[in-house]
Design an enzyme around this catalytic site. Structure first.
Site, mmCIF file in Angstrom:
data_model
loop_
_atom_site.group_PDB
_atom_site.id
_atom_site.type_symbol
_atom_site.label_atom_id
_atom_site.label_comp_id
_atom_site.label_asym_id
_atom_site.label_seq_id
_atom_site.Cartn_x
_atom_site.Cartn_y
_atom_site.Cartn_z
ATOM 1 N N ALA A 158 0.833 -1.211 0.000
ATOM 2 C CA ALA A 158 0.000 0.000 0.000
ATOM 3 C C ALA A 158 0.866 1.259 0.000
ATOM 4 C CB ALA A 158 -0.938 -0.002 1.203
ATOM 5 N N ASP A 159 1.956 1.253 0.750
ATOM 6 C CA ASP A 159 2.844 2.414 0.788
ATOM 7 C C ASP A 159 3.484 2.667 -0.569
ATOM 8 O OD1 ASP A 159 2.601 3.318 3.434
ATOM 9 O OD2 ASP A 159 4.014 1.821 4.168
ATOM 10 N N VAL A 160 3.994 1.607 -1.186
ATOM 11 C CA VAL A 160 4.674 1.776 -2.477
ATOM 12 C C VAL A 160 3.690 2.230 -3.546
ATOM 13 C CG1 VAL A 160 5.942 0.586 -4.299
ATOM 14 C CG2 VAL A 160 6.517 0.167 -1.903
ATOM 15 N N GLY B 271 2.884 5.830 -3.057
ATOM 16 C CA GLY B 271 3.994 6.660 -3.506
ATOM 17 C C GLY B 271 4.017 6.825 -5.014
#
Length: 369
Positions: A170-172, A175
């Site tokens: 989810a973070d990648v 981003g």
């Protein structure tokens, strides 16, 4: 000596940990001047392993190519310096919980008055408004809340609980989506002359990745989706994909046209997908007495897309990784190490990680005098 070329745009990066820094490192990779704002002593990620001689290569991979300044955002001086930076900026990126920047006087409403051309990107778990907006959110929580983890569990019927999470998809994703959305907003600014708020939510990003699952919820299918399974070899596993008619014909020829392959259930791509698990059992009867490399060589020569399951170390030292220049050297206070370049190349302009990781506050004198 000529001056270095001017950066195409300036980014003030208030983000921490992964989603925001991943976005802003990509912006730096394509030539932006990214000024990372850190508290005195530096962001907590500077202590996150892997650490060697006091420097975190994890932090370095996310922040190479940026500058660093330190500000106390709870002081009037710190806020004044932040506003001065933002007045000269094209982009602000932050990933605090919604409301934090506004309480500091650095929210979108105030900053858009200060700098009407500003593109302000806010990354959060559930977006900047709505009932869930103020919930704390880390990637593992989003994986669970979005259905992603239970979907993966459904691919492995014997599993009786979701798999542990160790990679922060989810973070990648957030981003990368933020990186693209910022550039779209900058392009729109060329027409309108105005900046805008870019609201990126980790939940939205994960759901957008599950293309089939979102449609299957609306239009349930009688047969479950086929899944690609590991096939055992003498020294590990391979994944093989005889999906098209051409792929399957190559498989039949390579195996000597065995009786099972003549079954009408495998005659079409739809049939093969429906009976994928049974087909993999038949293929494994051949692979399990051979090495992974031998299986890959034979299947690929027959036109069947196949790969051995490799470690990250094996992937990074592969011929294709070297040919693509996936890894590039960067330098921090403890010396040189390697990080991935951006996963795209341009024919004419820059797409390359910067070669230095900033020390805490190394830009204070330059930017604040």
């Amino acid at each position: 000596m000529t001056d270095a070329p001017k950066a195409p745009f300036r980014v003030i990066d208030f983000s921490q940990v992964m989603a925001g820094p991943f976005c802003t490192r990509l912006l730096a990779d394509v030539g932006a001047e990214v000024i990372k704002v850190e508290p005195e002593g530096g962001e907590s990620m500077r202590g996150r392993p892997p650490v060697r001689d006091g420097a975190s290569s994890y932090f370095g991979a996310l922040n190479a190519g940026k500058r660093s300044v330190t500000l106390d955002l709870k002081s009037e001086e710190g806020l004044a310096r932040a506003r001065a930076l933002i007045a000269s900026a094209d982009v602000v990126v932050e990933n605090f919980r919604p409301g934090v920047m506004a309480r500091l006087g650095l929210g979108w409403d105030r900053l858009s008055e200060l700098n009407p051309r500003l593109v302000y990107c806010a990354i959060s778990g559930f977006g900047q408004s709505g009932a869930a907006a103020t919930r704390p959110a880390y990637a593992p929580m989003i994986h669970a809340a979005s259905g992603f983890d239970l979907t993966l569990m459904g691919f492995d019927p014997p599993a009786n609980r979701p798999a542990p999470t160790g990679m922060f998809f989810a973070d990648v994703l957030a981003g990368v989506f933020a990186w693209g959305a910022i550039q779209a907003a900058l392009l729109e600014r060329e027409r309108s002359g105005l900046g805008q708020l870019v609201d990126v939510a980790l939940m939205d990003c994960i759901l957008s990745m599950m293309v089939y699952e979102v449609q299957e919820v609306q239009f349930p299918q009688a047969n479950p989706r086929h899944v690609y399974v590991p096939v055992k070899t003498t020294d590990g596993f391979i994944v093989t994909v005889p999906l098209s008619d051409k792929n399957f014909q190559g498989l039949r020829t390579m195996l000597g046209d065995p009786d099972w392959a003549k079954d009408p259930i495998y005659a079409t791509a739809v049939g093969r997908q429906t009976h994928w698990a049974e087909m993999m059992v038949e293929i494994e009867a051949w692979t399990r007495s051979r090495s992974g490399d031998d299986c890959v060589a034979a299947l690929m020569a027959a036109g069947v897309p196949t790969s051995r399951y490799r470690t990250v170390a094996e992937a990074l030292t592969s011929d294709e990784a070297r040919e693509r220049g996936i890894l590039a050297p960067v330098i921090d206070a403890s010396g040189e190490f390697k990080v991935p370049n951006p996963p795209f190349k341009f024919s004419r302009s820059r797409a390359h990680v910067g070669n230095r990781v900033p020390e805490v506050g190394e830009g204070n004198d330059e930017f604040f005098g």
